[in-house]
Enzyme design. Structure first.
Site, mmCIF file in Angstrom:
data_model
loop_
_atom_site.group_PDB
_atom_site.id
_atom_site.type_symbol
_atom_site.label_atom_id
_atom_site.label_comp_id
_atom_site.label_asym_id
_atom_site.label_seq_id
_atom_site.Cartn_x
_atom_site.Cartn_y
_atom_site.Cartn_z
ATOM 1 N N LYS A 52 0.838 -1.201 0.000
ATOM 2 C CA LYS A 52 0.000 0.000 0.000
ATOM 3 C C LYS A 52 0.873 1.250 0.000
ATOM 4 O O LYS A 52 0.598 2.222 -0.701
ATOM 5 C CB LYS A 52 -0.943 -0.021 1.222
ATOM 6 C CG LYS A 52 -2.042 -1.072 1.098
ATOM 7 C CD LYS A 52 -2.770 -1.332 2.412
ATOM 8 C CE LYS A 52 -3.739 -2.503 2.272
ATOM 9 N NZ LYS A 52 -4.339 -2.935 3.542
ATOM 10 N N GLN A 96 -4.677 -1.507 9.803
ATOM 11 C CA GLN A 96 -4.437 -2.839 9.212
ATOM 12 C C GLN A 96 -4.962 -3.911 10.171
ATOM 13 O O GLN A 96 -4.522 -3.989 11.329
ATOM 14 C CB GLN A 96 -2.936 -3.018 8.934
ATOM 15 C CG GLN A 96 -2.600 -4.306 8.218
ATOM 16 C CD GLN A 96 -3.192 -4.389 6.799
ATOM 17 O OE1 GLN A 96 -3.181 -3.427 6.057
ATOM 18 N NE2 GLN A 96 -3.719 -5.547 6.450
ATOM 19 N N ASP A 119 -11.162 2.884 4.371
ATOM 20 C CA ASP A 119 -11.421 1.444 4.278
ATOM 21 C C ASP A 119 -12.920 1.147 4.336
ATOM 22 O O ASP A 119 -13.342 0.009 4.113
ATOM 23 C CB ASP A 119 -10.725 0.711 5.442
ATOM 24 C CG ASP A 119 -9.555 -0.139 4.956
ATOM 25 O OD1 ASP A 119 -9.488 -0.408 3.741
ATOM 26 O OD2 ASP A 119 -8.721 -0.526 5.791
#
Ligand code: NAD
Length: 285
Positions: A52, A96, A119
């Protein structure tokens, strides 16, 4: 059979995002910024974060990773997120997952400013998605929809079977399909006779984490197969949830693993972060 090439499409999306970043910089001097929280030493999580970060560098984003030890406290993560929520150079925040067991993940995700929730895991954005309103949509299912659109596959009226019902993959996938007028069934670990459901599907979306779960005798001829799973086989090779060699002989379209949904997930993170930055830039004007 035709391959749904996520690698190729993700490159196209990256070029578009990089151009938009240039425009944003010229227009208001803003550089999109992504902050990532990475807790512990899980090699898969570390690898995803690295990918990422590289993608952010390629399109000209500012990005920062907050690496924290496995035994970190809830309070420390929470105060880091509060800081990011108010930091003007950060447009997107990514936690994460998974977080260690001592951490209340729901509480952490709920703390992220919904306007920076790239997200799409905050209940505010989940609610907007299920209501069919604009918001941030989880990157993996969003990437699947982009891939289908690229190949002009319209899900309207199609029988879509989603296998896997997590908050990250299956549930938002089902919401997006329903919003696009598909007929949607969701199967999971407790589904009795999975084959009975998949045999009826025009399109199968599988994101479970079980190698070879979907076999050739479980699909109808010319079905479309979207393999979201990411697994390592005994030889350490990256594979999905579909018995690719046999299923690809019978289906009309299929996503490969790697090179299908995976790269799309990363490009959707870039797209979501750009969207957050563009919204923030408008507010500043
Ligand atoms: P998860 O463990 O949170 O959820 C798994 C889901 O699969 C659950 O709903 C469970 O009920 C269901 N399931 C498990 N075994 C099953 C079985 N035998 N039959 C039917 N359903 C079953 O996992 P997750 O985070 O949703 O991830 C699922 C898979 O997707 C993993 O392989 C993960 O690596 C992959 N993934 C890929 C991407 C990507 O970018 N391609 C992104 C996220 C997750």
């Amino acid at each position: 059979m035709q391959i749904l090439d996520g690698k190729k499409l993700s490159k196209k999306i990256e070029t578009h995002v990089a151009n938009e970043v240039k425009i944003l910089k010229e227009r208001c001097g803003c550089t999109p910024g992504l902050a990532v929280v990475l807790v512990g030493q899980d090699p898969a999580s570390a690898a995803y974060v690295k990918m990422k970060k590289k993608a952010c560098d390629r399109v000209g984003f500012y990005s920062v990773t907050h690496e924290m030890p496995e035994n970190i406290s809830q309070e420390t993560i929470e105060s880091t997120i509060s800081m990011m929520n108010t930091n003007k150079s950060i447009d997107g925040i990514l936690i994460q997952l998974p977080l260690p067991s001592q951490i209340d993940t729901t509480k952490i995700l709920e703390l992220v400013n919904p306007a920076k929730d790239v997200d799409g895991f905050h209940p505010f954005n989940v609610g907007r998605l299920t209501t069919g309103l604009d918001g941030f949509v989880p990157c993996t299912p969003l990437g699947v929809m982009e891939l289908l659109a690229q190949y002009k596959i319209d899900v309207k009226g199609k029988n879509c079977v989603v296998v896997g019902a997590s908050n990250i993959v299956g549930k938002p996938m089902a919401s997006l399909l329903l919003n696009a007028d598909a007929t949607v069934e969701i199967c999971h670990i407790f589904t009795d006779d999975l084959k009975k459901h998949t045999l009826n599907a025009d399109i199968i979306f599988v994101g479970v984490g079980v190698i070879n779960l979907i076999k050739e005798d479980m699909i109808k001829k010319d079905a479309i197969i979207i393999d979201i799973g990411i697994n390592r086989d005994d030889d350490g090779k990256l594979v999905g949830d579909v018995d690719y060699a046999n299923v690809s002989e019978k289906c009309s379209y299929i996503t490969p693993v790697p090179g299908g949904v995976g790269p799309m997930t990363i490009s959707m993170l870039l797209q979501n972060t750009l969207k957050a930055a563009q919204m923030n830039a408008k507010e500043k004007q």
